[in-house]
Scaffold this motif. Sequence first.
Motif, PDB file in Angstrom:
ATOM      1  N   HIS A   1      53.997  86.106  82.482  1.00 54.19           N
ATOM      2  CA  HIS A   1      53.332  86.479  83.733  1.00 54.19           C
ATOM      3  C   HIS A   1      53.715  87.888  84.177  1.00 54.19           C
TER       4      HIS A   1
ATOM      5  N   GLU B   1      48.637  97.861  90.100  1.00 55.38           N
ATOM      6  CA  GLU B   1      47.642  96.851  89.768  1.00 55.38           C
ATOM      7  C   GLU B   1      46.515  97.441  88.925  1.00 55.38           C
TER       8      GLU B   1
ATOM      9  N   MET C   1      51.668  90.441  82.205  1.00 52.14           N
ATOM     10  CA  MET C   1      50.286  90.542  82.670  1.00 52.14           C
ATOM     11  C   MET C   1      50.185  91.109  84.082  1.00 52.14           C
ATOM     12  N   GLY C   2      51.328  91.362  84.709  1.00 50.50           N
ATOM     13  CA  GLY C   2      51.295  91.925  86.051  1.00 50.50           C
ATOM     14  C   GLY C   2      50.938  90.920  87.127  1.00 50.50           C
ATOM     15  N   LEU C   3      51.107  89.629  86.831  1.00 55.89           N
ATOM     16  CA  LEU C   3      50.785  88.608  87.832  1.00 55.89           C
ATOM     17  C   LEU C   3      51.939  88.468  88.819  1.00 55.89           C
ATOM     18  N   ILE C   4      53.151  88.724  88.340  1.00 58.67           N
ATOM     19  CA  ILE C   4      54.310  88.822  89.232  1.00 58.67           C
ATOM     20  C   ILE C   4      55.020  90.130  88.884  1.00 58.67           C
TER      21      ILE C   4
END
Lengths: 240, 253
Positions: free
Chosen positions: A50, A73, A53-56
């Motif tokens: 995660h 982002e 993928m830059g989700l956190i």
Amino acid sequence: MTKPIIQLENISFAFPGRQPILNGLDLTLNWGDRAGLIAPNGSGKTTLFHLVMGLIKPTSGIIRIFGKRILAEKDFRVVRRRIGLLFQDSDDQLFSPTVLDDVAFGPLNLGKNKEEAIAIAEETLTSLNLTDIRNRITFKLSGGEKRLVALATVLAMKPDALLLDEPVTGLDRDTRHRIESILRELDISYIMISHNMDFLSQLTTRIFSLENGKITVDDTAALHPHFHLHSHGTHPHEHK
Amino acid sequence: MFDEPFATGRSFIHRIDPRHRIVIAVVYSFVVALTDRFAPLTGALIVSLALAALARLRPAAVWRRLKVVFGFLALIWIVLPLTTGTPFLARIGPMGISTAGVLLAARISLKTTAILIEFTALVATMPLATLGHALGQIKMPEKLVYLVLMTYRYIHLLENEYQRTVRAIRLRGFLPGTNMHTYKTYAYLIGMLFVRSVARAERIEWAMRCRGFRGRFYHLVDFVPTPATWIFSAMMGIIIFWIAILEWGPHLW
Ligand SMILES: Nc1ncnc2c1ncn2[C@@H]1O[C@H](COP(=O)(O)OP(=O)(O)OP(=O)(O)O)[C@@H](O)[C@H]1O
Ligand SMILES: [Mg+2]
């Protein structure tokens, strides 16, 4: 031929109010690498994906993708076009009404027109042997069907690299073989999380582990194909 | 908990272009809602029933839907005749049954039933996903379409999480009773439902972002109006016009 795809440098991460899960972690995935990641439950493998993928966001450390430092982002948006993440729980991944809608969703977002997107979706579904269920409602599929459709949605984006979070957990042997042969045929780099050593050794060239928040190269689990004989030998099973 | 009993079928209505059905349903409802005379209202009810028959709706299933509304209508039949005032149709003891009240209750009942059956026949006969895409293609605001499609996903999500939790509780031998343990379990159940649904909703949003979602849905299906669609739309246009004439045209009846 050692151009890096993913480079993590000194990454640390903790969920709010908890002990750090990742602690000064370094990891590199190069073009053509097929890496396995095997580590105990709760060691932070999913969290690591995660983060990529830059989700956190990591508490500290540097993420470089395709050699470029990724901060905002908007940088991650580019990353997500080229790296596909297969979620551990396929229920998280599917949201469109029908299977075809869901598989075509990514290509449409990449700017393909309707005909192209449908063509890509159909082609991906065919390669996964899923044409029969293309008009089914995604959230009424079986667990294994969901996993295959989720894989199709990721592959339809034609990514350069994959992050596969336990792609075969809970699948029957035929389905597992299907995924195995698909991954073998694809010219793609990936990191694959699995608890199944046999499966990993078939499909990867390096195996990592995750200990105390750091990546370790798993020497104890040196790769060796092996044949063995015991009861239930014809059934899929795991080796620790 | 949540299903679409009419959505699949191969009837005449199911094969009409969804966009036409939506537009017709909305216009028809508007006209019927504004109608007050009994001739057009009765006509509308008959048309609605005919549409239901054309869509091959199972009467039992339609009745199940109507029942909910009929409960509400029953209330109107009690309240309106007793509260609307003179002249009275009849007297019960100290109270009078108002003629205007009865007529009003009858009008409301006719309108409600006609519109409900018509919506069931025309709109409930498409899957919600189709409704979303059709709305998108008749140039409804994207936010609205997004809402319809995501509501669909999240209702299923809530239902799934609910059933998963209930199953887990049952499997461990839970029997509801009137005791603290039961209340506490239900409180956990509801708490878990919300927490889990929110967490899952977040991960679905992640998954959408991972696939390049930028807040825009694309519609895959191209709806093509068949000749039957045009004939049907023309017929419905005439019927709606006829209802309007009965209501607002010169008094012939
Ligand atoms: N949203 C969250 N909030 C707080 N803690 C979390 C959250 N998600 C995960 N954790 C914790 O972080 C740790 C690492 O979780 P993660 O999902 O990355 O593990 P994993 O290695 O993928 O495990 P598994 O093999 O079971 O999938 C776990 O101890 C988990 O309890
Ligand atoms: Mg995990």
